[in-house]
Motif scaffolding. Structure first.
Motif, mmCIF file in Angstrom:
data_model
loop_
_atom_site.group_PDB
_atom_site.id
_atom_site.type_symbol
_atom_site.label_atom_id
_atom_site.label_comp_id
_atom_site.label_asym_id
_atom_site.label_seq_id
_atom_site.Cartn_x
_atom_site.Cartn_y
_atom_site.Cartn_z
ATOM 1 N N VAL A 218 0.851 -1.190 0.000
ATOM 2 C CA VAL A 218 0.000 0.000 0.000
ATOM 3 C C VAL A 218 0.887 1.240 0.000
ATOM 4 N N THR A 219 0.920 1.939 -1.118
ATOM 5 C CA THR A 219 1.715 3.153 -1.245
ATOM 6 C C THR A 219 1.132 4.266 -0.369
ATOM 7 N N ILE A 220 1.988 4.983 0.338
ATOM 8 C CA ILE A 220 1.550 6.129 1.133
ATOM 9 C C ILE A 220 2.044 7.402 0.444
ATOM 10 N N ALA A 221 1.086 8.206 -0.010
ATOM 11 C CA ALA A 221 1.397 9.463 -0.690
ATOM 12 C C ALA A 221 1.118 10.617 0.264
ATOM 13 N N ASP A 222 2.106 11.462 0.460
ATOM 14 C CA ASP A 222 2.040 12.580 1.394
ATOM 15 C C ASP A 222 1.796 13.867 0.618
ATOM 16 N N TRP A 223 0.586 14.425 0.738
ATOM 17 C CA TRP A 223 0.246 15.686 0.071
ATOM 18 C C TRP A 223 0.834 16.818 0.904
ATOM 19 N N VAL A 224 1.813 17.526 0.350
ATOM 20 C CA VAL A 224 2.544 18.559 1.082
ATOM 21 C C VAL A 224 2.240 19.932 0.483
ATOM 22 N N VAL A 225 1.748 20.845 1.300
ATOM 23 C CA VAL A 225 1.607 22.235 0.858
ATOM 24 C C VAL A 225 3.015 22.824 0.766
ATOM 25 N N ALA A 226 3.416 23.198 -0.451
ATOM 26 C CA ALA A 226 4.768 23.691 -0.701
ATOM 27 C C ALA A 226 4.690 25.145 -1.147
#
Length: 353
Positions: A218-226
């Motif tokens: 299960v891939t974990i994708a981290d949505w980062v406000v950049a």
């Protein structure tokens, strides 16, 4: 594929003011060495349409929705749209689904609001039933909340019957659901390193093991406000405004509580009642910004993302877009590409038009 392993896999959120700009941005992201581009779907743009255009102007970069409304369209329509995009991109598509908050489901979409985790699980199963029915002549799926019957059904030229499906998650039950049935999880921009490690990851593992799955798949994708800018004060202010907006939603209380930000969030919600965005933004502390965003100069953001990216499989970089003026949104996208380009000279050049 990105060669700079300080950041792992890098994805870019396509959040430009117009869809033509999003399509052009996808091509620029590919040239800059990004691994993937992802189209959000809020209340003012179609993620699928942005990716349809992007599929035709790119050759290598992965394409994904982050996220597409799981309940805003039927499982059949979600499935055939995914199949279309996979075909147009020669097998580069990932279907990212999200339920949204209760307010979004009822006020924005007119969609069912109850039992979102169970409905998400059955929606994913129904979509996979469509994927696997290209030559079966019919589609049949029966769940407690979702049913699908299509006769006759066929599809010529289908590339894959196992298009990856990611599920957006914040709370433990949705993370467990993702671990049980999805190929990946998209964490919310409010999710911090600590929250992903202490709350989401154990829940994903619990859901996966309950279905005798290896959690590692299960891939974990981290949505980062950049928020990348040569004006670090402006960058932090714009990141703070986005954090303040998200803090108005009780869904994210667990994240806020984990870091001791509950009292600030309650104050923000009082100002939200009269839509005082400036006041809300001013309440966001430096600690909140540092935990929930990557904001500052290009060098500062490279360092901050390097420290955060090792925590997950994929970093999805998104500009601060809440109440940000269009030209600033363009500037932030250009700065993200320039800051994280994979050894590409002038990957963006002038503003994308």
């Amino acid at each position: 594929m990105s060669t700079d392993k300080r950041y792992g896999q890098l994805g870019l959120l396509l959040e430009m003011p117009t869809q033509r700009e999003n399509v052009a941005l996808a091509a620029r992201a590919e040239a800059a060495g990004f691994d993937s581009v992802w189209a959000p779907e809020f209340h003012n743009h179609s993620g699928a349409l942005a990716l349809a255009g992007a599929a035709l102007v790119t050759e290598r970069v992965g394409l994904g929705t982050a996220i597409s409304w799981a309940f805003g369209r039927s499982p059949l329509l979600s499935a055939v749209t995914a199949l279309d995009l996979d075909e147009m991109s020669d097998g580069r598509f990932v279907l990212g689904l999200g339920t949204g908050t209760k307010r979004m489901r009822t006020d924005w979409l007119g969609a069912p609001a109850e039992r979102p985790a169970r409905r998400a699980l059955e929606t994913i199963e129904a979509i996979r039933a469509v994927f696997q029915s290209a030559s079966a002549g019919q589609i049949e799926y029966d769940g407690d909340l979702v049913s699908l019957r299509v006769r006759p059904y066929g599809r010529a030229g289908q590339l894959r019957d196992d298009i990856p499906i990611y599920l957006a998650a914040v709370n433990e039950l949705m993370a467990q659901t993702a671990g049980a049935v999805a190929d990946g999880v998209v964490a919310h921009p409010m999710a911090t390193q600590l929250y992903i490690d202490e709350v989401m990851r154990p829940a994903i593992e619990l859901g996966a093991r309950a279905e005798e799955r290896d959690p590692a798949v299960v891939t974990i994708a981290d949505w980062v406000v950049a928020a990348v800018s040569n004006d670090p004060e402006r960058a932090r202010r714009d990141a703070a405004r986005q954090i303040a907006f998200h803090a108005t939603v009780r869904t994210y209380d667990r994240v806020l509580a984990l870091h001791g930000f509950t009292e600030v969030a309650l104050q923000i919600r009082e100002l939200w009642k009269r839509f005082d965005l400036d006041g809300m933004t001013a309440l966001v502390t430096d600690e909140m910004i540092d935990a929930m965003a990557v904001a500052g100069t290009p060098d500062e953001c490279r360092s901050k993302l390097a420290g955060r990216a090792g925590n997950t499989d994929l970093a999805l970089l998104g500009a601060p877009v809440v109440a940000t003026d269009p030209d600033s949104v363009r500037d932030y996208h250009r700065a993200i590409l320039e800051t994280f380009a994979d050894s590409v000279e002038d990957p963006v050049g002038a503003h994308v038009h």
